[in-house]
Design a protein around this motif. Sequence first.
Motif, mmCIF file in Angstrom:
data_model
loop_
_atom_site.group_PDB
_atom_site.id
_atom_site.type_symbol
_atom_site.label_atom_id
_atom_site.label_comp_id
_atom_site.label_asym_id
_atom_site.label_seq_id
_atom_site.Cartn_x
_atom_site.Cartn_y
_atom_site.Cartn_z
ATOM 1 N N LYS A 270 0.134 -1.163 11.135
ATOM 2 C CA LYS A 270 -1.481 -1.528 10.975
ATOM 3 C C LYS A 270 -1.254 -2.902 10.135
ATOM 4 O O LYS A 270 -0.316 -3.615 10.113
ATOM 5 C CB LYS A 270 -1.945 -0.420 9.933
ATOM 6 N N LYS A 271 -2.487 -3.459 9.811
ATOM 7 C CA LYS A 271 -2.830 -4.646 9.406
ATOM 8 C C LYS A 271 -3.705 -4.350 8.177
ATOM 9 O O LYS A 271 -4.467 -3.732 8.054
ATOM 10 C CB LYS A 271 -3.535 -5.447 10.401
ATOM 11 N N TYR A 272 -2.902 -4.976 7.084
ATOM 12 C CA TYR A 272 -3.773 -4.855 5.622
ATOM 13 C C TYR A 272 -4.229 -6.171 5.117
ATOM 14 O O TYR A 272 -3.728 -7.360 5.334
ATOM 15 C CB TYR A 272 -2.748 -4.336 4.676
ATOM 16 N N TYR B 18 2.788 2.662 3.509
ATOM 17 C CA TYR B 18 2.902 1.199 4.156
ATOM 18 C C TYR B 18 3.332 1.319 5.622
ATOM 19 O O TYR B 18 4.396 1.896 5.787
ATOM 20 C CB TYR B 18 3.637 0.175 3.471
ATOM 21 N N PRO C 27 0.713 -1.259 -0.098
ATOM 22 C CA PRO C 27 0.026 0.023 0.021
ATOM 23 C C PRO C 27 0.844 1.119 0.035
ATOM 24 O O PRO C 27 2.041 1.093 0.463
ATOM 25 C CB PRO C 27 -0.737 -0.016 1.249
ATOM 26 N N PRO D 136 -6.421 0.319 0.472
ATOM 27 C CA PRO D 136 -5.007 -0.423 0.972
ATOM 28 C C PRO D 136 -4.913 -1.675 1.009
ATOM 29 O O PRO D 136 -5.488 -2.153 1.941
ATOM 30 C CB PRO D 136 -4.938 0.649 2.014
ATOM 31 N N CYS D 137 -3.930 -2.613 0.456
ATOM 32 C CA CYS D 137 -3.967 -4.000 0.417
ATOM 33 C C CYS D 137 -2.495 -4.111 -0.151
ATOM 34 O O CYS D 137 -1.867 -3.489 -0.657
ATOM 35 C CB CYS D 137 -4.913 -4.910 -0.352
#
Length: 259
Positions: free
Chosen positions: A51-53, A47, A44, A90-91
């Motif tokens: 956080k967790k994506y 990045y 993302p 976002p991934c």
Amino acid sequence: MKKILVVVIMCGCVHAVAQDLSLYQKRVYVNEKKDTLRYRILFPENYDKTKKYPLVLFLHGAGERGRDNEKQLTHGAKLFLSAENRKNFPCIVLFPQCPSESFWSSVQADRSKTPMVFTFDYSRPSNTPLLSSIEVVNQMIKEEAVDKKRVYVTGLSMGGMGTFEVVYRFPKLFAAAMPICGGGDVKSYDKRVSKIPFWVFHGAVDAVVDVKYSREMVEQLKALHVKVKYAEYSGVNHNSWDNAFAEPEFLSWMFSNRK
């Protein structure tokens, strides 16, 4: 620096939007048996490992094989490279490659027929590229900021077949699956996949992979009480991924599902 040029027509004007392929980092995975798998990965914007994506496993079609995944990026990549999608969804996206084998899955094909006749048999061992792809997914889960409850798989043509098979073989890994113009082993599919939502796509006049394979699998999914959506496009041939990727809810539906 290689780029995809996407042309968008708005209000009678043509706008060229460059999509930067270098955002997809080239990597090579080597397993314990010294088998190698080339892949590309997209992170993302901004990045942040705190956080967790979501993570998306994208399996390409047979005609898109190649050492560096160049051709496949003209299809699925532009979905994930658009500025709007990178902002709103976002991934992490994983594009593995299988340059030396014809199929992600254990399917066999009679190429003398039009459309081709496929024999699905999940009792056969799955091939190295598919298994290595799952190893890379698990590696990403360990090393990167991946939300383990939001791992997804999608793919087109050969990759659509791989999507059905990878869910069958690794049902606890995925939160949702979106196969496009593919098929799978209806006889083997069982209740292990019942908790995984599917959105299946196919063109009604597909001359490469018969639409019957998706129709039959959708009926099997319904029989297993799976949450399933089906989009069949009238008059559309094998390139139904164009229609699938144009679905306004393609990404929002996928990412709304979690284990």
